[in-house]
Design a protein around this motif. Structure first.
Motif, PDB file in Angstrom:
ATOM      1  N   LEU A   9       0.912  -1.271   0.120  1.00 21.61           N
ATOM      2  CA  LEU A   9      -0.199   0.007   0.036  1.00 21.61           C
ATOM      3  C   LEU A   9       0.774   1.332  -0.038  1.00 21.61           C
ATOM      4  CD1 LEU A   9      -3.038  -1.073   2.384  1.00 21.61           C
ATOM      5  CD2 LEU A   9      -3.008  -0.795   0.049  1.00 21.61           C
ATOM      6  N   LEU A  10       2.051   0.949   0.639  1.00 20.12           N
ATOM      7  CA  LEU A  10       2.895   2.307   0.829  1.00 20.12           C
ATOM      8  C   LEU A  10       3.672   2.458  -0.596  1.00 20.12           C
ATOM      9  CD1 LEU A  10       4.619   1.770   4.213  1.00 20.12           C
ATOM     10  CD2 LEU A  10       3.019   3.703   3.650  1.00 20.12           C
ATOM     11  N   ALA A  11       4.012   1.328  -1.384  1.00 15.31           N
ATOM     12  CA  ALA A  11       4.548   1.710  -2.404  1.00 15.31           C
ATOM     13  C   ALA A  11       3.558   2.167  -3.516  1.00 15.31           C
ATOM     14  CB  ALA A  11       5.019   0.214  -2.921  1.00 15.31           C
ATOM     15  N   ILE A  12       2.212   1.787  -3.641  1.00 15.61           N
ATOM     16  CA  ILE A  12       1.399   2.387  -4.415  1.00 15.61           C
ATOM     17  C   ILE A  12       1.188   3.757  -4.083  1.00 15.61           C
ATOM     18  CG2 ILE A  12      -1.094   2.250  -5.178  1.00 15.61           C
ATOM     19  CD1 ILE A  12      -1.052  -0.694  -4.494  1.00 15.61           C
ATOM     20  N   GLY A  13       1.131   4.259  -2.869  1.00 18.70           N
ATOM     21  CA  GLY A  13       0.917   5.586  -2.370  1.00 18.70           C
ATOM     22  C   GLY A  13       2.218   6.458  -2.799  1.00 18.70           C
ATOM     23  N   TRP A  71       0.349  12.208   9.475  1.00 21.94           N
ATOM     24  CA  TRP A  71      -0.442  12.878   8.930  1.00 21.94           C
ATOM     25  C   TRP A  71      -0.016  13.815   7.621  1.00 21.94           C
ATOM     26  CZ3 TRP A  71       0.758  18.071   8.402  1.00 21.94           C
ATOM     27  CH2 TRP A  71       1.882  18.661   9.321  1.00 21.94           C
ATOM     28  N   LEU A  72       1.510  13.983   7.513  1.00 19.40           N
ATOM     29  CA  LEU A  72       2.107  14.427   6.295  1.00 19.40           C
ATOM     30  C   LEU A  72       1.809  13.348   5.103  1.00 19.40           C
ATOM     31  CD1 LEU A  72       5.799  15.724   7.434  1.00 19.40           C
ATOM     32  CD2 LEU A  72       3.544  17.078   6.429  1.00 19.40           C
ATOM     33  N   LEU A  73       1.602  12.182   5.394  1.00 23.63           N
ATOM     34  CA  LEU A  73       1.404  11.341   3.875  1.00 23.63           C
ATOM     35  C   LEU A  73       0.230  11.913   3.295  1.00 23.63           C
ATOM     36  CD1 LEU A  73       3.683   9.660   5.630  1.00 23.63           C
ATOM     37  CD2 LEU A  73       2.863   7.557   4.824  1.00 23.63           C
ATOM     38  N   PRO A  74      -0.830  11.429   4.060  1.00 20.87           N
ATOM     39  CA  PRO A  74      -2.158  12.055   3.016  1.00 20.87           C
ATOM     40  C   PRO A  74      -2.161  13.441   2.529  1.00 20.87           C
ATOM     41  CG  PRO A  74      -2.904  11.882   5.360  1.00 20.87           C
ATOM     42  CD  PRO A  74      -1.333  11.373   5.191  1.00 20.87           C
ATOM     43  N   VAL A  75      -1.733  14.447   3.488  1.00 22.87           N
ATOM     44  CA  VAL A  75      -1.769  15.996   3.047  1.00 22.87           C
ATOM     45  C   VAL A  75      -0.786  16.356   2.002  1.00 22.87           C
ATOM     46  CG1 VAL A  75      -1.343  18.127   4.232  1.00 22.87           C
ATOM     47  CG2 VAL A  75      -2.501  16.437   5.524  1.00 22.87           C
ATOM     48  N   SER A  76       0.486  15.654   2.182  1.00 20.89           N
ATOM     49  CA  SER A  76       1.366  16.089   1.323  1.00 20.89           C
ATOM     50  C   SER A  76       1.076  15.323  -0.096  1.00 20.89           C
ATOM     51  CB  SER A  76       2.777  15.420   1.709  1.00 20.89           C
ATOM     52  OG  SER A  76       2.613  14.198   2.001  1.00 20.89           O
ATOM     53  N   ALA A 163      -5.264  15.359 -11.002  1.00 20.37           N
ATOM     54  CA  ALA A 163      -5.380  15.353  -9.426  1.00 20.37           C
ATOM     55  C   ALA A 163      -5.769  13.772  -9.152  1.00 20.37           C
ATOM     56  CB  ALA A 163      -6.367  16.313  -8.878  1.00 20.37           C
ATOM     57  N   LEU A 164      -6.393  12.965  -9.765  1.00 20.41           N
ATOM     58  CA  LEU A 164      -6.924  11.616  -9.426  1.00 20.41           C
ATOM     59  C   LEU A 164      -5.934  10.763  -8.798  1.00 20.41           C
ATOM     60  CD1 LEU A 164      -9.254   9.713  -9.387  1.00 20.41           C
ATOM     61  CD2 LEU A 164      -8.461   8.981 -11.652  1.00 20.41           C
ATOM     62  N   PRO A 165      -4.625  10.524  -8.964  1.00 16.45           N
ATOM     63  CA  PRO A 165      -3.632   9.765  -8.425  1.00 16.45           C
ATOM     64  C   PRO A 165      -3.568  10.129  -7.123  1.00 16.45           C
ATOM     65  CG  PRO A 165      -2.847  10.154 -10.577  1.00 16.45           C
ATOM     66  CD  PRO A 165      -3.946  11.034 -10.465  1.00 16.45           C
ATOM     67  N   ALA A 166      -3.372  11.312  -6.723  1.00 12.39           N
ATOM     68  CA  ALA A 166      -3.553  12.286  -5.369  1.00 12.39           C
ATOM     69  C   ALA A 166      -4.356  11.802  -4.678  1.00 12.39           C
ATOM     70  CB  ALA A 166      -3.219  13.746  -5.394  1.00 12.39           C
ATOM     71  N   LEU A 167      -5.719  11.659  -5.075  1.00 11.00           N
ATOM     72  CA  LEU A 167      -6.885  11.282  -4.248  1.00 11.00           C
ATOM     73  C   LEU A 167      -6.738   9.877  -4.031  1.00 11.00           C
ATOM     74  CD1 LEU A 167      -9.624  12.988  -6.155  1.00 11.00           C
ATOM     75  CD2 LEU A 167      -8.494  13.934  -4.139  1.00 11.00           C
ATOM     76  N   VAL A 168      -6.003   8.850  -4.879  1.00 16.14           N
ATOM     77  CA  VAL A 168      -6.039   7.523  -4.618  1.00 16.14           C
ATOM     78  C   VAL A 168      -4.955   7.355  -3.637  1.00 16.14           C
ATOM     79  CG1 VAL A 168      -5.577   5.524  -5.560  1.00 16.14           C
ATOM     80  CG2 VAL A 168      -7.016   6.953  -6.827  1.00 16.14           C
ATOM     81  N   GLY A 169      -3.905   7.909  -3.691  1.00 11.80           N
ATOM     82  CA  GLY A 169      -2.670   7.790  -2.724  1.00 11.80           C
ATOM     83  C   GLY A 169      -3.153   8.184  -1.280  1.00 11.80           C
ATOM     84  N   VAL A 171      -5.896   8.193   0.131  1.00  8.94           N
ATOM     85  CA  VAL A 171      -6.843   7.109   0.888  1.00  8.94           C
ATOM     86  C   VAL A 171      -6.066   5.756   1.044  1.00  8.94           C
ATOM     87  CG1 VAL A 171      -8.746   5.754   0.559  1.00  8.94           C
ATOM     88  CG2 VAL A 171      -8.874   8.095  -0.050  1.00  8.94           C
ATOM     89  N   LEU A 172      -5.209   5.332   0.445  1.00  7.41           N
ATOM     90  CA  LEU A 172      -4.334   3.914   0.452  1.00  7.41           C
ATOM     91  C   LEU A 172      -3.495   4.216   1.852  1.00  7.41           C
ATOM     92  CD1 LEU A 172      -3.625   2.992  -3.045  1.00  7.41           C
ATOM     93  CD2 LEU A 172      -5.370   2.341  -1.761  1.00  7.41           C
ATOM     94  N   CYS A 173      -3.018   5.337   2.082  1.00  8.16           N
ATOM     95  CA  CYS A 173      -1.939   5.303   3.128  1.00  8.16           C
ATOM     96  C   CYS A 173      -2.787   5.287   4.491  1.00  8.16           C
ATOM     97  CB  CYS A 173      -1.209   6.586   3.063  1.00  8.16           C
ATOM     98  SG  CYS A 173      -1.819   8.146   3.421  1.00  8.16           S
ATOM     99  N   LEU A 174      -3.967   5.502   4.379  1.00  5.93           N
ATOM    100  CA  LEU A 174      -4.753   5.742   5.729  1.00  5.93           C
ATOM    101  C   LEU A 174      -4.805   4.144   6.646  1.00  5.93           C
ATOM    102  CD1 LEU A 174      -7.649   8.021   4.832  1.00  5.93           C
ATOM    103  CD2 LEU A 174      -5.444   8.396   6.192  1.00  5.93           C
ATOM    104  N   PRO A 175      -5.149   3.286   5.970  1.00  7.93           N
ATOM    105  CA  PRO A 175      -5.123   1.927   6.749  1.00  7.93           C
ATOM    106  C   PRO A 175      -3.878   1.575   7.248  1.00  7.93           C
ATOM    107  CG  PRO A 175      -5.480   1.621   4.288  1.00  7.93           C
ATOM    108  CD  PRO A 175      -5.553   2.904   4.506  1.00  7.93           C
TER     109      PRO A 175
END
Length: 409
Positions: A9-13, A71-76, A163-169, A171-175
């Motif tokens: 998941l981190l690699a995809i993000g 929190w930097l992961l989804p925000v950044s 912007a679509l990849p940013a939205l996906v990434g 979300v994926l880092c949250l779990p």
């Protein structure tokens, strides 16, 4: 959550973030075509994305050494995507540079903290860091295809779709962050004190990283245009060349980890840069479709040491993993932008071929610097159970062999 699932998941993000670093270079031909920008002008955009990233990335690394900021992961991720998405909607060059710079800040904020989280999720295994790095490299590789499909179809006005990849990434880092829980706050403590840091070797490594960055970003910014000049044809010719350059990252990082397990990280990196000298020379001077072959060799030569440099930096500077990650993982793909205006100005004054020729010297300098580096011993991660205690087969990467005291993960 299993360790391998977390790393995946981190690699995809990571791919969803680094696609925006590749997107900046991929947008260059479209800015030239639609807005008639010159080489020096478009290189200013590459500089904007790279300069802020180069300056603030070590600062973010220092912050993550003091305090975990998951929190930097989804925000950044969202910030990096927003900048590129907005870059094509304004006809103003100043606003375009501003939006590209905002994307660069987002990318800069992401890398040190994500490398720290990946180190925890992967239990310090080098193979885990290799897969995490591969995700980012895949993002680079997909960038020209994504930009070509979106912007090539409808022009710069369609950049908001990027912007679509940013939205996906995001979300994926949250779990992953939820699964790691308190371990994030604990950080990646090391066995020894700050006195165990090998600062001299880390400085040499950082110089090699900077030289690698110059040749990679220089080719990223101008390879698409150069391929079209050398072979003629539409923008597709340049897009394919850029895709080949980025695609090597999908193989190089994993291959580097495999080779380093047998011969050591320093030796593998040294030989990779030696091969890259001839490969870059081929890109610049060999005409015709053979250009693609030399681009592929250049890509492999530059990407094999990529994840190895990250773990080497962490082992040379074990008491400041965030700072080491910010420099080796982030600086590796940003500081080269500082040289882009010089390349662009030289290309405007002479030719693009003449401007790219000095890049041949960069892997030679990397090779010379790696000849002076020792193979460090990896520090232990802080004690404590990991959420995936049954992942015994891959965990063997963390144990040094009796015949190799390299601390290879």
């Amino acid at each position: 959550m299993r360790s391998n699932t977390s790393i995946s998941l981190l690699a995809i993000g990571h791919a969803c973030v680094d696609v925006y670093q590749g997107a900046v270079a991929s947008l260059v031909p479209f800015f030239v075509a639609e807005r008639a920008y010159g080489y020096a002008t478009v290189s200013g955009m590459v500089l904007a994305a790279s300069l802020l990233s180069s300056v603030v990335q070590p600062a973010f690394g220092a912050l993550t050494d003091r305090r975990a900021m998951p929190w930097l992961l989804p925000v950044s991720t969202l910030l990096g995507g927003a900048g590129v998405a907005l870059s094509g909607v304004s006809g103003s060059y100043g606003l375009t540079v501003l939006f590209v710079a905002i994307s660069g800040v987002g990318v800069a904020a992401y890398h040190p903290e994500s490398a720290r989280v990946a180190r925890i999720a992967g239990q310090g295994r080098h193979s885990a860091m290799g897969w995490f790095s591969t995700g980012g490299n895949l993002g680079f590789a997909l960038a020209p295809l994504m930009v070509g499909a979106v912007v090539g179809a409808g022009g710069l006005r369609l950049t908001p779709l990027l912007a679509l990849p940013a939205l996906v990434g995001s979300v994926l880092c949250l779990p992953v962050l939820r699964a790691l829980g308190p371990r994030q706050a604990a950080g990646t403590a090391v066995a020894g004190p700050a006195e165990t840091d090998d600062r001299a070797s880390f400085v040499k490594l950082s110089l090699a990283v900077a030289c690698r960055s110059i040749v990679f970003v220089g080719l990223s910014a101008f390879l698409s245009l150069y391929a079209r000049q050398r072979m003629g044809g539409s923008t597709a010719v340049g897009t394919v060349a850029l895709f080949v350059l980025y695609l090597g990252g999908a193989v190089g990082s994993v291959l580097g980890g495999t080779l380093a397990g047998r011969w050591g990280r320093v030796a593998v990196a040294r030989w990779s840069y030696l091969i890259t000298i001839g490969a870059v020379a081929g890109v610049v001077f060999v005409p015709g479709p053979a250009l693609y072959l030399f681009v592929a060799l250049t890509s492999a030569g530059l990407y094999v040491p990529f994840s190895l440099q990250v773990t080497l930096g962490q082992d040379y500077l074990p008491s400041r993993v965030g700072t080491a990650s910010g420099i080796t993982l982030g600086l590796a793909v940003s500081v080269g932008g500082l040289a882009s205006p010089a390349i662009g100005s030289l290309a405007d004054a002479t030719s693009l071929r003449t401007a790219l020729a000095p890049l041949i010297l960069m892997p030679a300098l990397c090779w010379l610097l790696f000849r002076t580096l020792p193979e460090p011993t990896a520090p232990r991660l802080a004690a404590g159970p990991h959420p995936n205690t049954d992942d015994a087969t891959d965990a063997t990467d963390a144990t040094p062999s009796s015949t190799q005291k390299s601390g290879q993960r």
